[in-house]
Motif scaffolding. Sequence first.
Motif, PDB file in Angstrom:
ATOM      1  N   ILE A   2      41.143  35.450  45.767  1.00  0.00           N
ATOM      2  CA  ILE A   2      41.280  37.295  44.763  1.00  0.00           C
ATOM      3  C   ILE A   2      42.342  37.243  44.529  1.00  0.00           C
ATOM      4  N   ASN A   4      44.572  39.625  40.975  1.00  0.00           N
ATOM      5  CA  ASN A   4      44.363  41.116  40.302  1.00  0.00           C
ATOM      6  C   ASN A   4      45.333  40.440  38.930  1.00  0.00           C
ATOM      7  N   GLU A  36      35.453  50.897  39.043  1.00  0.00           N
ATOM      8  CA  GLU A  36      36.327  51.906  39.346  1.00  0.00           C
ATOM      9  C   GLU A  36      35.307  52.767  40.502  1.00  0.00           C
ATOM     10  N   CYS A  51      34.073  42.040  40.089  1.00  0.00           N
ATOM     11  CA  CYS A  51      35.470  42.581  39.761  1.00  0.00           C
ATOM     12  C   CYS A  51      34.900  43.893  39.264  1.00  0.00           C
ATOM     13  N   THR A  52      36.167  44.596  39.653  1.00  0.00           N
ATOM     14  CA  THR A  52      36.657  45.792  39.949  1.00  0.00           C
ATOM     15  C   THR A  52      36.796  46.773  38.698  1.00  0.00           C
ATOM     16  N   TYR A  53      37.019  46.512  38.228  1.00  0.00           N
ATOM     17  CA  TYR A  53      37.876  47.403  36.304  1.00  0.00           C
ATOM     18  C   TYR A  53      38.276  48.784  36.524  1.00  0.00           C
ATOM     19  N   HIS A  54      39.639  49.047  36.088  1.00  0.00           N
ATOM     20  CA  HIS A  54      40.121  49.757  36.091  1.00  0.00           C
ATOM     21  C   HIS A  54      40.676  50.549  34.882  1.00  0.00           C
ATOM     22  N   SER A  63      43.034  46.828  34.373  1.00  0.00           N
ATOM     23  CA  SER A  63      42.876  46.396  35.735  1.00  0.00           C
ATOM     24  C   SER A  63      42.202  46.009  36.323  1.00  0.00           C
ATOM     25  N   ASP A  65      40.715  43.979  39.378  1.00  0.00           N
ATOM     26  CA  ASP A  65      40.698  43.255  41.105  1.00  0.00           C
ATOM     27  C   ASP A  65      39.113  42.497  41.584  1.00  0.00           C
ATOM     28  N   TYR A  67      37.148  39.494  43.091  1.00  0.00           N
ATOM     29  CA  TYR A  67      37.036  38.179  44.670  1.00  0.00           C
ATOM     30  C   TYR A  67      35.710  37.503  43.470  1.00  0.00           C
ATOM     31  N   GLU A  80      44.430  32.229  39.527  1.00  0.00           N
ATOM     32  CA  GLU A  80      45.418  33.463  38.779  1.00  0.00           C
ATOM     33  C   GLU A  80      45.270  32.275  37.533  1.00  0.00           C
ATOM     34  N   TYR A  97      49.020  38.649  35.048  1.00  0.00           N
ATOM     35  CA  TYR A  97      48.814  38.465  36.017  1.00  0.00           C
ATOM     36  C   TYR A  97      50.553  37.944  36.661  1.00  0.00           C
TER      37      TYR A  97
END
Length: 267
Positions: A2, A4, A36, A51-54, A63, A65, A67, A80, A97
Amino acid sequence: MIANLLISRRLDPAVLSAAFADAVEVPGGRVDVCHEGGDQDARDWKADALCTYHYLRGDVAMSLDVYVRDEEGANCSSGEPRLAAALAERTGAGVLYPDDRVDPSTYWLSEPGVAAVRIRLLASEDEPPVYTVDAVEAPSLAFPYAAVTPLAEVLREAPIPTPLAATLDIDGPAVVSLTIWERLVRRMASGWPPAGRYLLELYSEDMRARDELEHELAVSPEAERVVLAAATAEVDALFRELTKEDPAVPADARWWRTRRPRHEWAD
């Protein structure tokens, strides 16, 4: 794994997806990359890497996130740092990171072709926050306007042994001041670790600790004063070896303030 990560500029989703798949060594068809605000129900939650991006405001633009499943075919062992370096190489962007062991605002910055350096990232109280890169340890292409300087929080956390102060079976402010003073002198003797640099603000703090130690020695119980004075004299002697007279300082100043390091730091 995990993770970020923060990215210095916006990446096209297709570019991000391809770079992410390559960085984690997973075929493109086995990764799922999504904004997101995208359709979460349509995602492949069984993918090897997610991968979730913001989108963010300020000096960092995205950003991530991340996994990655710890399964054969996915490169999960290096965490990371390696993922950030791989994404930086594949996108040309700066990738940050966290370095939470030092300070919540301290991050590592990976950029293509160079070793990672620490960076200070500040967030405003706005909602959503605006991010500002306040300082970086080495010149950065991603953040060319950031101040290039050692980070005080990193220098404070550097492991500098204080063998004399550590062996004293005494508590109280005098031991605290002696520890700070010995820490400076040991740091000086070791060439200003961790990177051969120091900050004037920290040096001034250390000098004030020596000032306070002088007062604290005078008011300590006699038995403690004898032990503390002996340890202080030993640290003072090493300080004298490592310093020279500073003609810019008035001669009537306390003697430790009339001297300057023979091998000074860069900042």
